[in-house]
Design a protein around this motif. Structure first.
Motif, PDB file in Angstrom:
ATOM      1  N   VAL A  48       0.862  -1.178   0.000  1.00  0.00           N
ATOM      2  CA  VAL A  48       0.000   0.000   0.000  1.00  0.00           C
ATOM      3  C   VAL A  48       0.897   1.226   0.000  1.00  0.00           C
ATOM      4  CG1 VAL A  48      -1.653   1.354   1.339  1.00  0.00           C
ATOM      5  CG2 VAL A  48      -1.924  -1.120   1.156  1.00  0.00           C
ATOM      6  N   GLY A  49       0.574   2.190  -0.868  1.00  0.00           N
ATOM      7  CA  GLY A  49       1.342   3.418  -0.942  1.00  0.00           C
ATOM      8  C   GLY A  49       0.523   4.583  -0.441  1.00  0.00           C
ATOM      9  N   LEU A  50       0.943   5.205   0.676  1.00  0.00           N
ATOM     10  CA  LEU A  50       0.284   6.403   1.182  1.00  0.00           C
ATOM     11  C   LEU A  50       0.950   7.620   0.574  1.00  0.00           C
ATOM     12  CD1 LEU A  50      -0.362   5.703   4.974  1.00  0.00           C
ATOM     13  CD2 LEU A  50      -1.661   4.995   2.960  1.00  0.00           C
ATOM     14  N   VAL A  51       0.133   8.571   0.110  1.00  0.00           N
ATOM     15  CA  VAL A  51       0.649   9.805  -0.485  1.00  0.00           C
ATOM     16  C   VAL A  51       0.757  10.841   0.617  1.00  0.00           C
ATOM     17  CG1 VAL A  51       0.280  11.580  -2.225  1.00  0.00           C
ATOM     18  CG2 VAL A  51      -0.449   9.218  -2.663  1.00  0.00           C
ATOM     19  N   GLY A  52       1.937  11.346   0.860  1.00  0.00           N
ATOM     20  CA  GLY A  52       2.131  12.337   1.910  1.00  0.00           C
ATOM     21  C   GLY A  52       3.596  12.480   2.242  1.00  0.00           C
ATOM     22  N   ARG A  53       3.871  12.918   3.514  1.00  0.00           N
ATOM     23  CA  ARG A  53       5.260  13.080   3.936  1.00  0.00           C
ATOM     24  C   ARG A  53       5.334  13.027   5.457  1.00  0.00           C
ATOM     25  NH1 ARG A  53       6.874  18.157   5.760  1.00  0.00           N
ATOM     26  NH2 ARG A  53       5.268  19.780   5.696  1.00  0.00           N
ATOM     27  N   ALA A  54       6.531  12.743   5.950  1.00  0.00           N
ATOM     28  CA  ALA A  54       6.769  12.742   7.393  1.00  0.00           C
ATOM     29  C   ALA A  54       7.510  14.028   7.751  1.00  0.00           C
ATOM     30  CB  ALA A  54       7.582  11.526   7.800  1.00  0.00           C
ATOM     31  N   PRO A  55       6.926  14.915   8.535  1.00  0.00           N
ATOM     32  CA  PRO A  55       7.632  16.140   8.914  1.00  0.00           C
ATOM     33  C   PRO A  55       8.717  15.902   9.962  1.00  0.00           C
ATOM     34  CG  PRO A  55       5.511  16.053  10.011  1.00  0.00           C
ATOM     35  CD  PRO A  55       5.570  14.858   9.099  1.00  0.00           C
ATOM     36  N   GLU A  56       8.704  14.726  10.562  1.00  0.00           N
ATOM     37  CA  GLU A  56       9.705  14.345  11.554  1.00  0.00           C
ATOM     38  C   GLU A  56       9.882  12.831  11.466  1.00  0.00           C
ATOM     39  OE1 GLU A  56       7.628  14.116  15.640  1.00  0.00           O
ATOM     40  OE2 GLU A  56       6.555  15.679  14.492  1.00  0.00           O
ATOM     41  N   LYS A  57      10.851  12.317  12.197  1.00  0.00           N
ATOM     42  CA  LYS A  57      11.019  10.867  12.192  1.00  0.00           C
ATOM     43  C   LYS A  57       9.722  10.206  12.593  1.00  0.00           C
ATOM     44  CE  LYS A  57      15.934   9.997  12.792  1.00  0.00           C
ATOM     45  NZ  LYS A  57      16.942   9.261  13.584  1.00  0.00           N
ATOM     46  N   CYS A  58       9.373   9.153  11.857  1.00  0.00           N
ATOM     47  CA  CYS A  58       8.039   8.590  12.023  1.00  0.00           C
ATOM     48  C   CYS A  58       8.080   7.084  11.816  1.00  0.00           C
ATOM     49  CB  CYS A  58       7.092   9.252  11.018  1.00  0.00           C
ATOM     50  SG  CYS A  58       5.435   8.557  10.970  1.00  0.00           S
ATOM     51  N   GLU A  59       7.334   6.359  12.658  1.00  0.00           N
ATOM     52  CA  GLU A  59       7.080   4.943  12.408  1.00  0.00           C
ATOM     53  C   GLU A  59       5.600   4.814  12.089  1.00  0.00           C
ATOM     54  OE1 GLU A  59       8.738   1.372  14.678  1.00  0.00           O
ATOM     55  OE2 GLU A  59       6.633   1.436  15.332  1.00  0.00           O
TER      56      GLU A  59
ATOM     57  N   LEU B 263      -8.534  10.925   1.208  1.00  0.00           N
ATOM     58  CA  LEU B 263      -7.122  10.656   1.443  1.00  0.00           C
ATOM     59  C   LEU B 263      -6.573   9.776   0.313  1.00  0.00           C
ATOM     60  CD1 LEU B 263      -7.364   9.970   5.274  1.00  0.00           C
ATOM     61  CD2 LEU B 263      -6.457  12.030   4.160  1.00  0.00           C
ATOM     62  N   LEU B 264      -5.370  10.091  -0.139  1.00  0.00           N
ATOM     63  CA  LEU B 264      -4.819   9.466  -1.347  1.00  0.00           C
ATOM     64  C   LEU B 264      -3.984   8.233  -1.008  1.00  0.00           C
ATOM     65  CD1 LEU B 264      -3.688  12.703  -3.259  1.00  0.00           C
ATOM     66  CD2 LEU B 264      -5.825  11.426  -3.512  1.00  0.00           C
ATOM     67  N   ALA B 265      -4.236   7.169  -1.749  1.00  0.00           N
ATOM     68  CA  ALA B 265      -3.474   5.927  -1.558  1.00  0.00           C
ATOM     69  C   ALA B 265      -3.328   5.215  -2.889  1.00  0.00           C
ATOM     70  CB  ALA B 265      -4.175   5.023  -0.541  1.00  0.00           C
ATOM     71  N   ARG B 266      -2.286   4.422  -2.969  1.00  0.00           N
ATOM     72  CA  ARG B 266      -2.023   3.571  -4.128  1.00  0.00           C
ATOM     73  C   ARG B 266      -2.009   2.126  -3.639  1.00  0.00           C
ATOM     74  NH1 ARG B 266      -1.611   6.016  -9.051  1.00  0.00           N
ATOM     75  NH2 ARG B 266       0.475   5.264  -9.642  1.00  0.00           N
ATOM     76  N   VAL B 267      -2.449   1.217  -4.496  1.00  0.00           N
ATOM     77  CA  VAL B 267      -2.617  -0.163  -4.066  1.00  0.00           C
ATOM     78  C   VAL B 267      -1.938  -1.106  -5.052  1.00  0.00           C
ATOM     79  CG1 VAL B 267      -4.286  -1.999  -3.581  1.00  0.00           C
ATOM     80  CG2 VAL B 267      -4.800   0.354  -2.909  1.00  0.00           C
ATOM     81  N   ALA B 268      -1.136  -2.032  -4.528  1.00  0.00           N
ATOM     82  CA  ALA B 268      -0.540  -3.104  -5.327  1.00  0.00           C
ATOM     83  C   ALA B 268      -1.008  -4.428  -4.764  1.00  0.00           C
ATOM     84  CB  ALA B 268       0.973  -3.022  -5.300  1.00  0.00           C
ATOM     85  N   VAL B 269      -1.348  -5.363  -5.661  1.00  0.00           N
ATOM     86  CA  VAL B 269      -1.843  -6.671  -5.245  1.00  0.00           C
ATOM     87  C   VAL B 269      -0.877  -7.753  -5.697  1.00  0.00           C
ATOM     88  CG1 VAL B 269      -4.259  -5.948  -5.291  1.00  0.00           C
ATOM     89  CG2 VAL B 269      -3.220  -6.892  -7.362  1.00  0.00           C
ATOM     90  N   ARG B 270      -0.972  -8.895  -5.045  1.00  0.00           N
ATOM     91  CA  ARG B 270      -0.168 -10.039  -5.453  1.00  0.00           C
ATOM     92  C   ARG B 270      -0.799 -10.679  -6.687  1.00  0.00           C
ATOM     93  NH1 ARG B 270       0.402  -9.857   0.096  1.00  0.00           N
ATOM     94  NH2 ARG B 270       2.570 -10.118   0.799  1.00  0.00           N
TER      95      ARG B 270
END
Length: 519
Positions: free
Chosen positions: A362-373, A447-454
């Motif tokens: 799964v691909g989330l569209v965005g960014r981390a403004p600080e270190k993030c888990e 909210l924007l997301a990208r999806v890859a399947v097996r």
């Protein structure tokens, strides 16, 4: 001389006494002082080699005439001799003085005296000495006619109006005799006289040579240059240009055409070839649902479009593919982006079009403004919509996928691998930050997301290089495809590295990428 290819300049350095413009396709060159030709190719960034396909020039000796003036004839068997002063010279014309047969002036052959009908085959014979000094008949005027099995003999000279013309015969002496007879074996000497001759010589260019960049001869013609010669300069020019490239210099070669005397009619060197840039070894790219620029080592690519581009390509399909119908388009880079701030409390969005499929990533569209888990997982949409605390966690349909992110100001896709799980309808996508924050971008209210399947079957989906398909994955049983010397779109290498794109998740290895620039 017009330019010989894209980026090539071919010019001639000036030399004293030379005033011909290089724009002439053919020019007459005095060999002393000679002329210098410059092959000057436009360089390319990062060039590693040179390929010269052809390099040649053509020289034709320009014949000049020199008048020796009057030379006295001396009686010498079988007639009269005209000795040429100096060494061997090329005799072109002799204006004979006082040539007589039987006390009669003769200015033209064939000659038939009216009062001697028995003399039907009078001839003027020209003999010259061979290397041992033995006189050999070389010409007869008229020549001996062809018979059934023997071609015409002793042809090539004329005598008309008192002028004997020879085909630039190289000799130190000309002996003339008048004979009668149909064949050489039947010739009988006739009474004759000769006072002398005004001799005109033909002079050819001598000791013609072409010198390379270090002054070393790469071609030479000892003695005279007679007629036309075509000279292959390929090896010499290729070696010199390669040496320039190896030193990191612009590809430039000087050739000097000179000689001891005379002139030649010359075509300037015709050079065709290629500058080559090879990225030795393997350049790897990972294609994961989004366009990715190929990271090429070394100097930046030249702005010029190469004439050809090729590489040994190995493509490995990773068993995942983008699901376009479940994936959102990315917002334009210039567009201001809003969205949601993901912290410890899960944030969800519907996930449509995945029923009966197993999420691969799964691909989330965005960014981390600080270190993030960041944790992401599929959840039951209806149960996650309740107001109960951690409802999205409780309704999880699989373990989460986790990504650790560094701070970044760019809005881009962050792909997170997901555990294998076949999903049904009514699924939502949940995300929360176990540490730090994540700005999840939105577009058109979602909210924007990208999806890859097996998917084990690549389905003949192509790998694109700058939008052009270069190969397709067909066989589900063969996840790796290899092709040697695969042609690549040349425009993709003009000024910037190419961009790779595919719906398939791939690892692409480019071996020995080779770019050739026409010159």
């Amino acid at each position: 001389m017009k330019p010989k290819g894209p980026g090539e300049r071919l010019r001639r350095k000036g030399a004293p006494g030379i005033a011909h413009a290089l724009a002439e396709e053919i020019e007459v060159v005095p060999l002393d002082p000679g002329v210098t030709y410059v092959i000057d190719w436009a360089p390319i960034s990062g060039a590693t080699g040179v390929e010269v396909d052809s390099a040649s020039m053509q020289l034709t000796g320009v014949v000049s005439e020199r008048a020796l003036g009057e030379v006295t004839a001396a009686a010498e068997d079988p007639g009269y001799a005209i000795k040429i002063p100096g060494a061997l010279r090329r005799v072109r014309r002799l204006a004979l003085r006082g040539l007589q047969w039987n006390e009669r002036d003769v200015t033209t052959f064939p000659y038939r005296p009216e009062d001697r009908p028995d003399l039907t085959d009078l001839r003027l014979v020209v003999s010259v000495p061979d290397a041992n000094g033995t006189l050999i008949p070389r010409f007869a005027i008229p020549p001996v006619a062809r018979t059934d099995f023997i071609p015409e003999q002793l042809g090539g000279a004329t005598y008309e109006g008192g002028i004997l013309t020879l085909p630039d015969e190289l000799t130190s002496k000309v002996v003339l005799s008048i004979v009668n007879g149909r064949h050489a074996g039947e010739f009988s000497k006739q009474p004759m006289k000769l006072a002398g001759a005004d001799v005109t010589l033909a002079e050819y260019p001598t000791a013609v040579a072409i010198l390379g960049p270090n002054g070393d001869p790469i071609w030479s013609q000892p003695g005279e240059l007679v007629g036309t010669v075509s000279i292959d300069l390929k090896a010499a020019i290729q070696g010199a240009l390669k040496a320039c490239v190896a030193r990191g210099e612009a590809p430039r070669v000087e050739l000097e055409l000179l000689g001891a005397s005379g002139q030649v009619r010359a075509t300037a060197p015709h050079v065709r070839g290629k500058l080559v840039r090879v990225f030795s070894g393997v350049v790897r790219a990972k294609v994961r649902g989004e366009p990715v620029a190929l990271e090429l080592p070394g100097a930046p690519l030249d702005a010029e479009t190469p004439a050809s581009a090729a590489a040994d390509v190995s493509v490995r399909y990773l068993g995942l593919r983008l699901l376009p119908e479940a994936s959102d388009p990315l917002p334009p880079a210039s567009q201001a982006v809003g969205g949601a701030i993901v912290r410890e409390t899960p944030v969800t969005r519907p996930l449509a079009g995945v029923a009966g499929r197993s999420l691969g990533a799964v691909g989330l569209v965005g960014r981390a403004p600080e270190k993030c888990e960041l944790s992401v997982w599929p959840t039951d949409a209806a149960r996650a919509a309740s107001r109960a605390p951690d409802a999205a966690v409780a309704a999880a349909l699989s373990a989460p996928g986790v990504a650790r992110l560094e701070p970044d100001r760019r809005v881009e896709v962050t792909w997170i691998d997901m555990p294998e799980r076949v999903l049904a309808d009514g699924v939502a996508l949940a995300a929360r930050a176990n540490q730090g924050r994540f700005f999840w971008a939105a577009g058109a209210g979602a909210l924007l997301a990208r999806v890859a399947v097996r998917d084990a079957d690549p389905g003949s989906r192509p790998l694109l290089v700058d939008g052009a398909p270069v190969l397709k994955m067909h066989d589900p049983s063969a996840p790796t495809l290899q092709q040697s010397a695969l042609p690549l779109p040349t425009g993709a290498f003009a000024g910037a590295p190419p961009t790779l794109e595919s719906e398939l998740f791939l690892t692409v290895d480019f071996g020995d990428i080779t770019l050739r620039y026409a010159r």
